[in-house]
Design a protein around this motif. Structure first.
Motif, PDB file in Angstrom:
ATOM      1  N   SER A  40       0.820  -1.204  -0.101  1.00  0.00           N
ATOM      2  CA  SER A  40      -0.017  -0.011   0.009  1.00  0.00           C
ATOM      3  C   SER A  40       0.920   1.240  -0.055  1.00  0.00           C
ATOM      4  CB  SER A  40      -0.810  -0.179   1.222  1.00  0.00           C
ATOM      5  OG  SER A  40      -1.262   1.272   1.520  1.00  0.00           O
ATOM      6  N   VAL A  67      -0.832   8.150   3.438  1.00  0.00           N
ATOM      7  CA  VAL A  67      -1.308   6.706   3.486  1.00  0.00           C
ATOM      8  C   VAL A  67      -1.292   6.154   4.771  1.00  0.00           C
ATOM      9  CG1 VAL A  67       0.111   4.432   2.688  1.00  0.00           C
ATOM     10  CG2 VAL A  67       0.592   6.438   1.519  1.00  0.00           C
ATOM     11  N   LEU A  95      -4.924   6.025   5.912  1.00  0.00           N
ATOM     12  CA  LEU A  95      -5.950   5.113   5.849  1.00  0.00           C
ATOM     13  C   LEU A  95      -6.267   4.239   6.881  1.00  0.00           C
ATOM     14  CD1 LEU A  95      -4.364   4.115   2.094  1.00  0.00           C
ATOM     15  CD2 LEU A  95      -6.616   5.479   2.606  1.00  0.00           C
ATOM     16  N   ARG A 119       2.284   1.532   7.434  1.00  0.00           N
ATOM     17  CA  ARG A 119       1.727   1.139   6.259  1.00  0.00           C
ATOM     18  C   ARG A 119       2.815   1.696   5.319  1.00  0.00           C
ATOM     19  NH1 ARG A 119      -4.414   0.598   4.891  1.00  0.00           N
ATOM     20  NH2 ARG A 119      -4.444   0.520   2.633  1.00  0.00           N
ATOM     21  N   ASN A 154       2.437   1.604  -3.531  1.00  0.00           N
ATOM     22  CA  ASN A 154       1.566   2.558  -3.579  1.00  0.00           C
ATOM     23  C   ASN A 154       0.263   1.879  -4.047  1.00  0.00           C
ATOM     24  OD1 ASN A 154       2.980   4.814  -2.757  1.00  0.00           O
ATOM     25  ND2 ASN A 154       4.052   4.625  -4.303  1.00  0.00           N
ATOM     26  N   ASN A 203      -2.971  -0.120  -3.339  1.00  0.00           N
ATOM     27  CA  ASN A 203      -3.957  -0.464  -2.120  1.00  0.00           C
ATOM     28  C   ASN A 203      -4.888  -1.482  -2.747  1.00  0.00           C
ATOM     29  OD1 ASN A 203      -3.293   1.736   0.156  1.00  0.00           O
ATOM     30  ND2 ASN A 203      -3.244   2.734  -1.952  1.00  0.00           N
ATOM     31  N   THR A 256      -8.526  -2.905  -2.522  1.00  0.00           N
ATOM     32  CA  THR A 256      -9.482  -2.218  -2.069  1.00  0.00           C
ATOM     33  C   THR A 256     -10.759  -3.230  -2.165  1.00  0.00           C
ATOM     34  OG1 THR A 256     -10.301  -1.176  -4.251  1.00  0.00           O
ATOM     35  CG2 THR A 256      -8.959   0.129  -2.709  1.00  0.00           C
ATOM     36  N   THR A 276      -4.737   3.602  -6.151  1.00  0.00           N
ATOM     37  CA  THR A 276      -3.986   4.242  -5.679  1.00  0.00           C
ATOM     38  C   THR A 276      -4.580   5.821  -5.174  1.00  0.00           C
ATOM     39  OG1 THR A 276      -3.423   5.651  -7.392  1.00  0.00           O
ATOM     40  CG2 THR A 276      -2.374   3.641  -7.312  1.00  0.00           C
ATOM     41  N   GLU A 300      -5.849  -5.034   8.878  1.00  0.00           N
ATOM     42  CA  GLU A 300      -6.280  -4.764   7.317  1.00  0.00           C
ATOM     43  C   GLU A 300      -6.824  -6.299   6.959  1.00  0.00           C
ATOM     44  OE1 GLU A 300      -6.431  -1.521   8.002  1.00  0.00           O
ATOM     45  OE2 GLU A 300      -6.519  -1.731   5.852  1.00  0.00           O
TER      46      GLU A 300
END
Lengths: 112, 500
Positions: free
Chosen positions: B48, B57, B60, B79, B195, B197, B199, B217, B238
Motif C-alpha cells: 500500500s 497513506v 488510511l 503502512r 502504492n 492498495n 480495495t 492508488t 487490514e
C-alpha cells in the motif's frame, strides 16, 4: 601484678559482662508486657512488624484467638517461615507475598 | 532481475495476471515472496505504501474504538514497505508447545496442529529476522560471567530467554523493507508494486474462488489483478477489513460465512510496574536488566516465565515478566521486607528493589472484534471500529503467576515480591499494549470455529490464503514476529505444492 595477669583479668570481666548482658537482654529492646510475649519475643524487631501487621490484622482473627492458633504449632516463627513457602502456606498482605506465619505474627504484634 | 514498480505510474485499468498476489509488504509478505522466489511462479507483491513513511497513506489506517482504551488504530502499525517491522523492538522468542494445545477449561485455546509443525521453519525465520544463533532457553548453559541467575525455590516460574533482532550501530532491529528490498529486486519472478492498495477481493459467483483484486492508488489510478492464488498478508487489522469490506458476492464478506472474520482480535497487554521484586542480599544480574550481546552475535535478555506444567496445572495463560528499573521502598515496604527477612533468618540490610513489567497473554474473546463503519477512507474503503475487551480472568491468572514467583523467592530465601495491582481499574490505569495484532482470521480445522484451515487457506475459498499473526487462534506471550515468519515459511512450502 604482671601485665599478663591484668589483661587476663580484664578479659574475664568483659566476658562476664557480655554474658550477663546476653542473659538478661540488657541491650535488647524492651516492650510492655503482653499475654503473647512467648510468641512476640520470636520477632527480632517488633516495630517494623507492628507497622506491617497493621495491614495484616483486618483479615485475621483477634489477638487471643490468633495467639491460640499460633501456639498450636510448636515450631518457631523462623522454622515456620522457612518451611511455609515450600508448603504453599503463603499470604498476601497489602500486595506483599509472605509466609503465612509472618503475616500472623505481625498481625499479633500490631494488636498486642 | 525485476524492479520496484509504482502503481501510480502504471496505465489506468492495467490488468496484471500473476500466479500469486501477496497483499502486504510486511514481514509475512516479504518472507513469503522470498521463500517462493525460486518456485517458478510469478509473484506480485502489493504494498500500500512506498519505501518510506507518508502521512496520507498512514491515515488510511484511521478507525474508531469502543470498550477498553486501546492504542489508536493508526498508531500501532506502519503502512509502508516493511510494515510494522519499521518500528518493532526486535524481541524474539518462539511460541511454547503449550501455546498450541487445546486446554481444558480454557475456551478457544489451541491450534489445529502442534508446535512440531512449525519447528522446521524456526531456523530460517530466525535467520530472516537476524536474531543470531538459536539459543533461547539453552542460554543457562551458554552464558557465564554476568552474575548468577535469580535464585528461586522449586516451582512454576523459571528464568527464560528472549533474543533480539540484530542491531546495527545502535539502530533499530531488522526492518524488512530496507533489509530485503535488494533481494526483492534481484528475484526475477517477484514484482514489488508500491502504492498499490487492494480495495476489494472479487469472488466467483459461487464464492468458491478469488477472481480478481481491485487496486487503487491515492493519486486516483485504478488497476486490476487477476491472480491464480492470493495471500492476504496485510496484518490482523487490514486482513479483516479487506475481507469484511469485500461483500458484493457474500454479503457478510469474504470467508465470513460463520461470522468469525474480525472477531478474536488480540494484543499482548503490557501493564507497567506490575510488581516490585526485592532481593535480600544481592543485586540482580544485568542479564535481567539489559540486553547482553554474546560473542557469537546473539543478543539475550533473561525474563521470568511460567513453566508449562504450572500453566497446565493451574489453568494459567502465558506471560513474560521483565525486570525494569531499580525501585525505592517506602516505610511500609521496608517494614514488610525487614519483618519477613528477619523471620527467614536472612540479612536484608543491603536489599535492593526492582520494578517489574510484563507481557501477558489474553484469553481469546469473540466479542473483541473489528467491524465496518459507514465512514469511508480516501480510497472509499469503510473504516473500522475496534471493540476492545480484557477480562478480569486475564488479570487474575497473571496474578497467580506473580504469586508463585513470590512464593519461590521466599522458598529460596533470596527475596520477596510485592504485587502492585488488585482491582481492575488499577490494572487498566497501568495498561500499555505490545502493538501485536493477532487473531482476526483465526485458524481452525472447523469452518464454524475458524476463518482459515490448518494450511492458512480460507475455508470454502480454493485460492485464498492468509499469512501473518491474524491466523493465530491462541496467542502465547512471545512476541509474534519470529513465529509469524516461521508460519509463513510453512505456508510457502504448502503453496509450492498446490501451485505446481
Amino acid at each position: 601484678m604482671t601485665r599478663r595477669g591484668v589483661l587476663a583479668g580484664l578479659a574475664a570481666v568483659l566476658a562476664l559482662a557480655g554474658g550477663a548482658a546476653w542473659k538478661f537482654r540488657l541491650f535488647a529492646k524492651h516492650y510492655p508486657s503482653t499475654p503473647y510475649d512467648d510468641l512476640l519475643d520470636q520477632i527480632t524487631d517488633r516495630e517494623p512488624a507492628i507497622v506491617f501487621g497493621q495491614a495484616a490484622r483486618n483479615s485475621l482473627p483477634g489477638a487471643a484467638q490468633l495467639a491460640a492458633e499460633l501456639r498450636r504449632d510448636r515450631r518457631s516463627l523462623g522454622e515456620r517461615a522457612a518451611a511455609e513457602p515450600g508448603e504453599a502456606q503463603i499470604a498476601e498482605v497489602a500486595g506483599w507475598v509472605v509466609p503465612q506465619s509472618v503475616a500472623r505474627y505481625a498481625a499479633l504484634a500490631a494488636q498486642a | 532481475m525485476s524492479s520496484f514498480q509504482d502503481a501510480r505510474t502504471l496505465p489506468r485499468d492495467t490488468v496484471l495476471s500473476p500466479d500469486l498476489a501477496i497483499v502486504g509488504g510486511g514481514p509475512a509478505g516479504i518472507s513469503l515472496a522470498l521463500a517462493l522466489a525460486e518456485s517458478g511462479q510469478n509473484i506480485l507483491l502489493l504494498e500500500s505504501g512506498g519505501r518510506t513513511f507518508e502521512a496520507d497513506v498512514q491515515k488510511l489506517y484511521e478507525g474508531s474504538q469502543t470498550g477498553v482504551p486501546y492504542i489508536a488504530l493508526d498508531g500501532g502499525r506502519l503502512r509502508y514497505l516493511g510494515g510494522s517491522t519499521n518500528h518493532w523492538g526486535g524481541w524474539t522468542r518462539p511460541l511454547d508447545k503449550i501455546d498450541f494445545e487445546n486446554r481444558k477449561g480454557m475456551p478457544y485455546f489451541g491450534w489445529p496442529f502442534r508446535r512440531d509443525a512449525i519447528e522446521p521453519y524456526f531456523a530460517r525465520a530466525q535467520s530472516l529476522i537476524e536474531a543470531g544463533p538459536w539459543i533461547y532457553d539453552e542460554a543457562d548453559n551458554v552464558i557465564s560471567g554476568n552474575g548468577p541467575l535469580l535464585r528461586l525455590g522449586p516451582g512454576g516460574i523459571y528464568t527464560s530467554w528472549f533474543q533480539f533482532s540484530r542491531t546495527r550501530d545502535n539502530n533499530l532491529p531488522t526492518h524488512f523493507g530496507d533489509r530485503y528490498q535488494a533481494d526483492l529486486i534481484k528475484a526475477a519472478r517477484i514484482t514489488p508494486l508500491l502504492n498499490a492498495n487492494v480495495t476489494a477481493i472479487r469472488l466467483s459467483p459461487d464464492a468458491g474462488r478469488v477472481t480478481q483484486l481491485d487496486v487503487a492508488t491515492l493519486s486516483g489510478n485504478r488497476l486490476t489483478v487477476k491472480p491464480r492464488y492470493t495471500v492476504l498478508a496485510a496484518g490482523a487489522i487490514e486482513n479483516a477489513r479487506l475481507m469484511l469490506a469485500s461483500n458484493d458476492v457474500t454479503t457478510a464478506g469474504v470467508g465470513n460465512g460463520n461470522d468469525l472474520v474480525g472477531r478474536f482480535f488480540a494484543d499482548h497487554p503490557i501493564p507497567r510496574n506490575v510488581a516490585t521484586l526485592v532481593l535480600f542480599d544481592e543485586g540482580i544480574s544485568p542479564l535481567y536488566f539489559n540486553n547482553v550481546a554474546l560473542p557469537d552475535g546473539a543478543v539475550m535478555r533473561a525474563v521470568l516465565s511460567p513453566r508449562q506444567e504450572f500453566m497446565r496445572a493451574h489453568g494459567v495463560a502465558g506471560s513474560l515478566t521483565t525486570v525494569e528499573n531499580e525501585a525505592k521502598l517506602d516505610a511500609f515496604a521496608t517494614a514488610a521486607v525487614v519483618t519477613t527477612a528477619q523471620a527467614l533468618g536472612v540479612d536484608a540490610s543491603h536489599a535492593k528493589a526492582y520494578s517489574l513489567g510484563c507481557g501477558m497473554e489474553m484469553a481469546p474473546d469473540p466479542d473483541r472484534r473489528l467491524t465496518l463503519r459507514t465512514e469511508r477512507d480516501a480510497l472509499g474503503m469503510p473504516r473500522l471500529n475496534l471493540h476492545m475487551t480484557i477480562s478480569d480472568d486475564d488479570f487474575t491468572l497473571f496474578r497467580q503467576t506473580l504469586t508463585e514467583l513470590g512464593r519461590q523467592l521466599l522458598a529460596a530465601k533470596s527475596g520477596m515480591l510485592h504485587i502492585s495491582y488488585n482491582r481492575r481499574d488499577e490494572w487498566l490505569e497501568a495498561m500499555d499494549w505490545g502493538n501485536h495484532h493477532l487473531g482476526t482470521t483465526r485458524m481452525h480445522g472447523d469452518p464454524k470455529q475458524g476463518v482459515v484451515d490448518a494450511n492458512s487457506k480460507v475455508h470454502g475459498i480454493g485460492n485464498l490464503y492468509v499469512a501473518g499473526s491474524s491466523v493465530f487462534p491462541t496467542y502465547g506471550s512471545s512476541n509474534p514476529t519470529l513465529n509469524l515468519v516461521a508460519l509463513t515459511l510453512r505456508l510457502a512450502d504448502h503453496l509450492k505444492k498446490v501451485m505446481a
